[in-house]
Design an enzyme around this catalytic site. Structure first.
Site, short mmCIF file in Angstrom:
data_model
loop_
_atom_site.label_atom_id
_atom_site.label_comp_id
_atom_site.label_asym_id
_atom_site.label_seq_id
_atom_site.Cartn_x
_atom_site.Cartn_y
_atom_site.Cartn_z
N GLY A 5 -1.41 -18.37 -1.60
CA GLY A 5 -1.99 -17.06 -1.93
C GLY A 5 -1.91 -16.75 -3.40
N GLY A 21 -2.05 -13.24 -6.34
CA GLY A 21 -2.01 -11.80 -6.57
C GLY A 21 -2.18 -11.52 -8.03
N LYS A 53 6.83 -17.08 -5.69
CA LYS A 53 5.78 -16.42 -6.47
C LYS A 53 5.95 -16.84 -7.93
CE LYS A 53 3.65 -12.68 -5.78
NZ LYS A 53 3.19 -11.30 -5.49
N ASP A 96 3.55 -0.57 -5.57
CA ASP A 96 2.28 -1.17 -5.18
C ASP A 96 2.22 -1.40 -3.67
OD1 ASP A 96 -0.28 -2.04 -5.73
OD2 ASP A 96 0.32 -4.08 -6.24
#
Length: 657
Positions: free
Chosen positions: A21, A23, A43, A137
């Site tokens: 993924g 972001g 991440k 967020d």
């Protein structure tokens, strides 16, 4: 790590497996531990953010906070990897997808299911807010499910991405920009440019609205600023749900932060309502609209005094933004954009006329005569100065006409690096040429190097424009390295073979009076370079060839026979040992760390040797140590590049229990 790829090492403890993924802040990879049979999500900070001083500093500073944030509904952060320009957050891998995936596959949810899921998000926020951490967020993309969703599932929600949170305790924190997703931004973020715990409540209210309606309350045509500003100026379109449920949702979406409940109160409210609406069917997907009812006097909403409430830090006041920021087209993704600078208005015509009148009244006859006298006096001073200096210019001319040289040499560094600098001044071109020779001892050295090139005039604050040969030089990025430097340069791609040397050249326009002045400048440049590199207050891992002080060989105090011995090479910087970013671990898997490549040429520069009288076995490549027989006390010898006399702490070898 330039471009992450499957199989790459992430620090010394993890290996990237699969990209899963992306972001706004980073790319998410499936990563496996090289120490244990576990899989994590890592991440990696995107390259465009790796040079953001605030982001990097925040992640490093908040390491203990993020790792200590533990709750059943929060994705646990297990580690923080900092290696050169690579920074990654390693967290638990949650396989059930996101609420965004759930909305895409199922559409609006039944009210009871939406309330149950959202209550768990509020539970996570309640714990985070208790520790003075805001998420900033909240949105469906950042809410994960521990298993694929089925109606009636409980305790499945885990909130992620607290890695971009701000700790708001102890001191004032105020952003100079906007961080968040326009569809989910609280009004005070648009008006003030910062977020508090109350903003998390608002964003979660938007999330609940979306779970019920299939869209966010202010979704519609226009740019992302248009969407964001509706949070300030418009009322959310009312949903066809029971009044009690709508009142609770409306409380979460209150424009005034003081009117919103705390996260714990919100969770309790949703759990009280959930049993009442278990038979309520899901709503049909709501249509997008551009017909929003505006609140009264939106221009007077959201002043700083609104932040004086119990669930918002009183230290977080900020002036209301004078201008509305241009944010571009409306996205569902996180945005991080600077707020516009305050624009000073042009003077009005009346002000211009007033200034002109003042200027006219100044030009009286008396002032004109005084002005002429001043010009004559100034001319006399200038001509006198010219005569004075040209009359005694012979000595200066003699000095500036001569080519002068100077040299300087640093003490050898623990990594085996020696540095010699030679400077020469050419009076014809009025340029200084600086040759920097890097020499290596037992092991090849490579990577990024640092040099400071200050101005030749001690009173000048301007750094000279330097042209480099033999390397690619760029201005030293203090934000990503964590090292403060004046007139610093980062040199790329330097490779020094073992027992050999490499020379790079810098040249720039300058002037010096004599050899003594050039020598003094060269000493200042070397001192500035060393001072930056040996800063004891910086925990940076940048420039390892120039900064690494020592290596500690770490083994467990006890190991079991017939098993590989875990060995960790811990780097020692001017600030001390850094166990969070090992140089190397044995047994190893994946690619060696960039630090090891720089200071030792990779695994070829690592060797372990037995000092246990045969109680251990060393593999043929010298990289893996296996405990063989029982021994009350053992020690290992190790060499890493130029560090050839390393020794481990004592350990014992026992039989299996």
């Amino acid at each position: 790590m330039s471009t992450p790829q499957a199989g790459n090492a992430l620090g010394a403890s993890y290996r990237l497996v699969e990209h899963i993924g992306s972001g706004a802040v980073g790319d998410v990879w499936l990563a496996e531990s090289t120490r244990e049979d576990k899989t994590f999500a890592a991440k990696l900070l995107k390259s465009e953010h790796a040079h953001d001083a605030d982001l990097v500093e925040r992640f490093i500073r908040e390491r203990s906070v993020l790792i200590g944030l533990r709750h059943p509904h929060i994705v646990a952060v297990r580690d923080l990897v900092v290696e050169g320009t690579t920074l990654a957050i390693v967290m638990d891998y949650i396989p059930g997808g996101t609420l965004r995936d759930l909305l895409a596959s199922h559409g609006p949810l039944p009210a009871a299911e939406a309330l149950m899921l959202t209550a768990q998000v509020f539970d996570a926020l309640a714990e985070a807010h208790r520790q003075q951490v805001t998420h900033r967020d909240i949105k469906p993309d950042n809410v994960l499910l521990s298993q694929p969703w089925e109606p009636g599932h409980t305790d499945t929600v885990q909130v992620t991405d607290f890695g971009i949170a701000s700790v708001v305790s102890a001191r004032r924190r105020q952003t100079s920009g906007m961080l968040g997703t326009p569809q989910y931004m609280a009004p005070e973020i648009i008006s003030h440019g910062h977020a508090t715990s109350a903003a998390d409540i608002y964003s979660t209210g938007v999330l609940l609205y979306e779970l019920l309606a299939g869209r966010t309350p202010f979704d519609g045509p226009g740019t992302d600023f248009t969407v964001a500003y509706r949070h300030v100026t418009a009322l959310p379109p009312e949903l066809e749900i029971p009044r009690e449920l709508w009142r609770a949702l409306n409380d979460f979406l209150a424009k005034d932060p003081r009117d919103r409940p705390t996260a714990a109160e919100a969770a309790a409210t949703l759990r009280r309502l959930e049993p009442k609406y278990r038979d309520l069917p899901p709503l049909p997907p709501a249509d997008t609209t551009d017909d929003f009812a505006e609140i009264e006097r939106p221009q007077t909403m959201l002043r700083s005094e609104l932040l004086h409430e119990t669930n918002v830090s009183p230290e977080m006041e900020s002036p209301v933004a004078e201008q509305t920021p241009e944010l571009g087209s409306a996205p569902q993704h996180t945005v991080l954009r600077p707020m516009p600078a305050h624009h000073v208005p042009e003077p009005s015509e009346d002000e211009d006329t007033e200034v002109s009148d003042e200027q006219l009244t100044w030009f009286t006859k008396k002032n004109i005569l005084l002005g002429i006298a001043g010009i004559i006096l100034l001319a006399a001073v200038v001509f006198g100065a010219i005569w004075l200096f040209t009359g005694d210019a012979s000595e200066a001319d003699d000095a500036s006409d001569n080519e002068v040289e100077a040299s300087q040499q640093d003490q050898p560094l623990p990594t085996g690096l020696s540095v010699e600098r030679r400077a020469s001044f050419d009076p014809e071109t009025e340029r200084i040429t600086l040759e920097i020779t890097y020499a290596a001892q037992h092991a090849p050295l490579s990577g990024q190097f640092f040099e400071s090139i200050p101005a030749t005039d001690p009173e000048s604050s301007a750094c000279p424009p330097v042209t480099w040969e033999g390397t690619t030089g760029r201005q030293h990025p203090s934000s990503s390295t964590g090292l403060s430097a004046d007139c610093g340069w980062q040199l790329e791609g330097i490779e020094i073979p073992a027992n050999d040397q490499t020379t790079v050249t810098a040249s720039f326009p300058a002037s010096v009076t004599d050899q003594e002045a050039l020598s003094a400048w060269l000493d200042d440049a070397a001192t500035a370079t060393t001072t930056t590199l040996q800063d004891p207050d910086s925990s940076s891992t940048a420039y390892p060839v120039q900064r690494l002080q020592d290596i500690r060989v770490e083994t467990p105090s006890r190991t079991v026979s017939q098993t590989p011995l875990p060995i960790t090479l811990v780097p020692v910087w001017p600030s001390g040992e850094d166990e969070m970013n090992p140089l190397y671990q044995s047994p190893s898997s994946g690619s060696p760390s960039q630090m090891l490549q720089d200071v030792a040429g990779g695994e070829d520069g690592v060797r372990f040797s037995d000092s246990c009288a045969g109680a251990v076995a060393i593999s043929s490549d010298g990289l893996t140590v296996t405990a063989l027989s029982v021994a009350p006390e053992c020690q290992l010898h190790a060499s890493v590049g130029n560090f050839t006399s390393l020794q481990s702490s004592p350990f014992s070898i026992t039989t299996r229990d």
